[in-house]
Scaffold this active site. Structure first.
Site, short mmCIF file in Angstrom:
data_model
loop_
_atom_site.label_atom_id
_atom_site.label_comp_id
_atom_site.label_asym_id
_atom_site.label_seq_id
_atom_site.Cartn_x
_atom_site.Cartn_y
_atom_site.Cartn_z
CB SER A 1 -0.91 0.01 1.23
OG SER A 1 -1.58 1.24 1.32
CG HIS B 1 -4.18 -1.36 -1.37
ND1 HIS B 1 -5.26 -2.13 -1.76
CD2 HIS B 1 -4.64 -0.54 -0.39
CE1 HIS B 1 -6.32 -1.80 -1.03
NE2 HIS B 1 -5.96 -0.83 -0.20
CG ASP C 1 -5.71 2.87 0.82
OD1 ASP C 1 -6.63 2.05 0.65
OD2 ASP C 1 -4.69 2.60 1.48
CG MET D 1 -8.42 7.70 1.86
SD MET D 1 -7.45 7.95 3.37
CE MET D 1 -6.48 6.44 3.38
CG HIS E 1 -9.60 0.45 -0.39
ND1 HIS E 1 -9.03 0.39 0.87
CD2 HIS E 1 -10.95 0.42 -0.19
CE1 HIS E 1 -9.98 0.33 1.78
NE2 HIS E 1 -11.15 0.35 1.16
CG MET F 1 -11.36 3.78 2.09
SD MET F 1 -10.09 3.80 3.36
CE MET F 1 -8.63 3.69 2.33
CG MET G 1 -11.70 -1.94 5.51
SD MET G 1 -10.12 -1.53 4.71
CE MET G 1 -9.33 -0.49 5.95
CG ASP H 1 -6.18 -2.06 3.62
OD1 ASP H 1 -5.12 -1.83 4.21
OD2 ASP H 1 -6.73 -1.23 2.87
#
Length: 215
Positions: A7, A32, A34, A36, A65, A67, A136, A174
């Site tokens: 990540s 990975h 993220d 957000m 991913h 979020m 998660m 994760d």
């Protein structure tokens, strides 16, 4: 088969390109990312420009991913810019089936994620539509948190369901994964392992190789 998914949330952004190159050369197959939005989670991370820049220079599978609230707004653009897989949260919108269908039709693998406080049974209405379920194992939004042990029961339950009914669905975890708890998570049934601090803090090459050796 098990997959390591470093990540970049834990990477040194000043050295991001070099560190991704180290991860790839050491043999990790996934990366990975993220995304957000500051609303679904308190933090804001990175988005389309970063993804597009990374995609130009690496052949790693881009595991995005989201979020993000109402993720359906960004699906097509993320995939156009290089997302190979897109995972959305079961808690993020009221149009999960339509969004998963959009991911699939746009040419990417699709996933559904659940937060630690959400029962893993929440994914069951969608599990036949996805390639992966993300459990998660910390509260989403911040790197460097400690693994929540109670999440392991979710992984075990989900592994039983997947093995019996959906054998092609991967189980991703994760949050807080380290070399010390890796084996028990693999034994519980996880087969896509997101690791941030445990990869990017210290000797990146050695960390990746040691994770891969134990997987």
């Amino acid at each position: 088969m098990n997959y390591l998914c470093p990540s970049i949330l834990a990477a040194d952004f000043w050295e991001l390109g070099r560190e991704i190159e180290l991860v790839e050369k050491a043999g990790a197959p996934y990366l990975h990312i993220d995304v957000m939005d500051g609303m679904f989670v308190p933090s804001i991370s990175f988005g389309m420009p970063v993804l597009a820049s990374i995609k130009k220079y690496t052949g790693l599978f881009m595991d995005v991913h989201m979020m993000v609230e109402q993720p359906q707004r960004y699906i097509e653009e993320l995939i156009r810019l290089g997302a190979d897989g897109v995972t959305i949260h079961a808690e993020a919108c009221d149009c999960i089936p339509e969004t998963l269908t959009k991911i699939r039709q746009s040419g990417a693998k699709c996933g559904i994620a659940v937060n630690p406080e959400t029962p893993v049974s929440a994914v069951m209405p969608y599990i036949a539509m996805v390639d992966m379920v993300l459990v998660m194992t910390v509260r989403p939004g911040f790197g460097g948190q400690k693994y929540i042990p109670e999440c392991m029961d979710k992984i075990k339950w989900l592994r039983g369901v997947v093995d019996e009914n959906y054998p092609d669905v991967k189980i991703e975890i994760d949050g807080g994964v380290t070399l010390e708890n890796l084996e028990e998570n693999l034994d519980a049934g996880a087969n896509v392992i997101v690791a941030g601090s445990a990869i990017f803090h210290g000797d990146i090459t050695a960390n990746v190789k040691e994770f891969l050796r134990r997987m």
